[in-house]
Design a protein around this motif. Structure first.
Motif, PDB file in Angstrom:
ATOM      1  N   PHE A  53      58.344  11.080 -69.385  1.00 38.10           N
ATOM      2  CA  PHE A  53      58.903  10.384 -68.247  1.00 38.10           C
ATOM      3  C   PHE A  53      57.910   9.714 -67.581  1.00 38.10           C
ATOM      4  CE2 PHE A  53      60.389  10.117 -63.710  1.00 38.10           C
ATOM      5  CZ  PHE A  53      61.277   9.234 -63.974  1.00 38.10           C
ATOM      6  N   TRP A  54      57.029  10.799 -66.917  1.00 33.40           N
ATOM      7  CA  TRP A  54      55.995   9.988 -65.764  1.00 33.40           C
ATOM      8  C   TRP A  54      55.134   8.876 -66.717  1.00 33.40           C
ATOM      9  CZ3 TRP A  54      57.151   9.722 -61.124  1.00 33.40           C
ATOM     10  CH2 TRP A  54      58.087  11.119 -60.784  1.00 33.40           C
ATOM     11  N   HIS A  55      54.749   9.180 -67.958  1.00 35.54           N
ATOM     12  CA  HIS A  55      53.964   8.286 -68.730  1.00 35.54           C
ATOM     13  C   HIS A  55      54.554   6.848 -68.603  1.00 35.54           C
ATOM     14  CE1 HIS A  55      51.271   6.748 -71.863  1.00 35.54           C
ATOM     15  NE2 HIS A  55      52.340   6.143 -72.457  1.00 35.54           N
ATOM     16  N   TYR A  56      55.756   6.677 -68.960  1.00 37.34           N
ATOM     17  CA  TYR A  56      56.590   5.428 -68.894  1.00 37.34           C
ATOM     18  C   TYR A  56      57.313   5.007 -67.403  1.00 37.34           C
ATOM     19  CZ  TYR A  56      56.107   5.541 -73.751  1.00 37.34           C
ATOM     20  OH  TYR A  56      55.804   5.773 -75.253  1.00 37.34           O
ATOM     21  N   SER A  57      57.283   6.017 -66.563  1.00 38.07           N
ATOM     22  CA  SER A  57      57.824   5.492 -65.390  1.00 38.07           C
ATOM     23  C   SER A  57      56.837   5.419 -64.155  1.00 38.07           C
ATOM     24  CB  SER A  57      58.954   6.477 -64.995  1.00 38.07           C
ATOM     25  OG  SER A  57      59.950   6.485 -66.140  1.00 38.07           O
ATOM     26  N   GLN A  77      64.167  11.881 -58.832  1.00 40.71           N
ATOM     27  CA  GLN A  77      65.636  12.186 -58.574  1.00 40.71           C
ATOM     28  C   GLN A  77      66.296  11.293 -59.627  1.00 40.71           C
ATOM     29  OE1 GLN A  77      67.818  13.584 -55.886  1.00 40.71           O
ATOM     30  NE2 GLN A  77      65.839  15.008 -55.889  1.00 40.71           N
ATOM     31  N   LEU A  78      65.997  10.222 -60.032  1.00 36.72           N
ATOM     32  CA  LEU A  78      66.949   9.274 -60.757  1.00 36.72           C
ATOM     33  C   LEU A  78      66.564  10.030 -62.162  1.00 36.72           C
ATOM     34  CD1 LEU A  78      65.584   5.454 -60.352  1.00 36.72           C
ATOM     35  CD2 LEU A  78      67.804   6.636 -59.783  1.00 36.72           C
ATOM     36  N   PHE A  79      65.585  10.460 -62.742  1.00 35.65           N
ATOM     37  CA  PHE A  79      65.463  11.183 -63.817  1.00 35.65           C
ATOM     38  C   PHE A  79      66.193  12.444 -64.078  1.00 35.65           C
ATOM     39  CE2 PHE A  79      63.198  13.928 -67.051  1.00 35.65           C
ATOM     40  CZ  PHE A  79      63.353  13.152 -68.040  1.00 35.65           C
ATOM     41  N   GLN A  80      66.474  13.190 -63.085  1.00 36.41           N
ATOM     42  CA  GLN A  80      67.113  14.481 -63.176  1.00 36.41           C
ATOM     43  C   GLN A  80      68.715  14.485 -63.014  1.00 36.41           C
ATOM     44  OE1 GLN A  80      65.647  17.524 -60.513  1.00 36.41           O
ATOM     45  NE2 GLN A  80      66.379  16.379 -58.479  1.00 36.41           N
ATOM     46  N   SER A  81      69.000  13.361 -62.353  1.00 41.49           N
ATOM     47  CA  SER A  81      70.575  13.009 -62.061  1.00 41.49           C
ATOM     48  C   SER A  81      71.250  12.170 -62.929  1.00 41.49           C
ATOM     49  CB  SER A  81      70.514  12.594 -60.596  1.00 41.49           C
ATOM     50  OG  SER A  81      70.057  11.492 -60.366  1.00 41.49           O
ATOM     51  N   VAL A  82      70.343  11.525 -63.884  1.00 42.85           N
ATOM     52  CA  VAL A  82      71.166  10.418 -64.555  1.00 42.85           C
ATOM     53  C   VAL A  82      71.658  11.109 -65.885  1.00 42.85           C
ATOM     54  CG1 VAL A  82      68.918   9.934 -66.261  1.00 42.85           C
ATOM     55  CG2 VAL A  82      70.933   8.188 -65.718  1.00 42.85           C
ATOM     56  N   GLY A  83      73.061  10.879 -66.185  1.00 45.58           N
ATOM     57  CA  GLY A  83      73.460  11.194 -67.517  1.00 45.58           C
ATOM     58  C   GLY A  83      72.670  10.634 -68.858  1.00 45.58           C
ATOM     59  N   LYS A  84      72.666  11.457 -69.772  1.00 46.28           N
ATOM     60  CA  LYS A  84      71.644  11.284 -70.887  1.00 46.28           C
ATOM     61  C   LYS A  84      72.611  11.398 -72.218  1.00 46.28           C
ATOM     62  CE  LYS A  84      67.623  12.634 -68.640  1.00 46.28           C
ATOM     63  NZ  LYS A  84      67.959  13.369 -67.268  1.00 46.28           N
ATOM     64  N   ASP A  85      73.730  11.505 -72.113  1.00 45.46           N
ATOM     65  CA  ASP A  85      74.449  11.667 -73.256  1.00 45.46           C
ATOM     66  C   ASP A  85      75.765  10.887 -73.760  1.00 45.46           C
ATOM     67  OD1 ASP A  85      76.563  12.342 -71.145  1.00 45.46           O
ATOM     68  OD2 ASP A  85      76.935  14.331 -71.636  1.00 45.46           O
ATOM     69  N   GLY A  86      76.011   9.597 -73.045  1.00 42.32           N
ATOM     70  CA  GLY A  86      76.981   8.683 -73.274  1.00 42.32           C
ATOM     71  C   GLY A  86      78.234   9.098 -72.766  1.00 42.32           C
ATOM     72  N   LEU A  87      78.432  10.377 -72.219  1.00 40.54           N
ATOM     73  CA  LEU A  87      79.681  10.796 -71.786  1.00 40.54           C
ATOM     74  C   LEU A  87      79.530  11.097 -70.223  1.00 40.54           C
ATOM     75  CD1 LEU A  87      80.205  13.636 -74.575  1.00 40.54           C
ATOM     76  CD2 LEU A  87      81.158  11.417 -74.257  1.00 40.54           C
ATOM     77  N   THR A  88      78.621  10.935 -69.558  1.00 37.21           N
ATOM     78  CA  THR A  88      78.239  11.036 -68.130  1.00 37.21           C
ATOM     79  C   THR A  88      77.394  10.011 -67.678  1.00 37.21           C
ATOM     80  OG1 THR A  88      76.193  12.524 -68.571  1.00 37.21           O
ATOM     81  CG2 THR A  88      78.410  13.736 -68.117  1.00 37.21           C
ATOM     82  N   ASN A  89      77.248   9.860 -66.311  1.00 37.08           N
ATOM     83  CA  ASN A  89      76.859   8.818 -65.640  1.00 37.08           C
ATOM     84  C   ASN A  89      75.768   8.937 -64.590  1.00 37.08           C
ATOM     85  OD1 ASN A  89      76.586   6.276 -63.930  1.00 37.08           O
ATOM     86  ND2 ASN A  89      77.530   5.452 -65.844  1.00 37.08           N
ATOM     87  N   VAL A  90      75.605   8.616 -63.506  1.00 32.66           N
ATOM     88  CA  VAL A  90      75.134   9.308 -62.250  1.00 32.66           C
ATOM     89  C   VAL A  90      75.692   9.057 -60.995  1.00 32.66           C
ATOM     90  CG1 VAL A  90      73.650   7.222 -61.948  1.00 32.66           C
ATOM     91  CG2 VAL A  90      72.749   9.125 -61.265  1.00 32.66           C
TER      92      VAL A  90
END
Length: 197
Positions: A53-57, A77-90
């Motif tokens: 994450f930090w390498h690219y962000s 905060q963005l990284f830990q709260s964002v949905g990463k499965d296509g079924l959830t959002n933020v």
């Protein structure tokens, strides 16, 4: 005889509305898969994920440590709260804000999606897939509002249905459709992935 005993309790937190397999069975599968992995291995996986994450962000600001800390905290905060499965959002206020009761808003497509489109396109695609997966609910919402065709994405949602308790505001927010279309268009313009579109 005196002695000590160590018990390890494993738990999985799941929701049941998006999957066919029963929640208890999915939870047991997850516990079986991850309970055999040592704490040190979990730590390594977490470190690897965060290093990626930090390498690219990471955004580096020279000369102002307070602003640097604030920017990095916001990215985390963005990284830990964002949905990463296509079924959830933020949620509109992430994991730390209590406002909006965890609902997803148009903020995703306008403020959050661009960050991930530039740094982690695979996460951006999952956010767009969430909107695709909730299209049927948006079509139902349009029918409720008297439209014979088309879709009207909700102002406030988690499941894809309108969750606003203030009917005049929830039903007036037609710009959400444009915000979502904008997100898809920007993703295509940045990545040119016609197969995904």
């Amino acid at each position: 005889a005196k002695g000590s005993m160590t018990l390890t309790k494993s738990a999985a937190y799941l929701e049941g509305r998006n999957n066919q397999k029963p929640v208890v069975a999915r939870g047991l599968d997850i516990i079986k898969k991850y309970s055999t992995i040592s704490f040190d291995e979990h730590l390594k996986m977490q470190r690897k994920s965060l290093e990626n994450f930090w390498h690219y962000s990471d955004i580096i600001i020279d000369g102002d440590n307070l602003i640097q800390q604030g920017v990095r905290f916001s990215l985390f905060q963005l990284f830990q709260s964002v949905g990463k499965d296509g079924l959830t959002n933020v949620a509109a206020k992430g994991l730390t804000g209590e406002g909006y009761k965890g609902h997803y808003f148009w903020d995703t497509e306008i403020y959050i999606l661009p960050v991930f489109q530039l740094t982690h396109p695979q996460i951006a695609e999952k956010l767009l897939i969430y909107r695709y997966n909730s299209l049927e609910e948006a079509r139902k919402e349009a029918r409720i509002l008297g439209h014979k065709k088309g879709a009207k994405y909700p102002w406030r949602t988690i499941t894809g249905r309108e969750c606003s308790t203030f009917f005049p505001a929830g039903t007036a927010q037609y710009h959400i459709n444009g915000d979502i279309a904008y997100g898809f268009i920007q993703h295509f313009l940045q990545h040119g992935d016609l197969d995904f579109i």
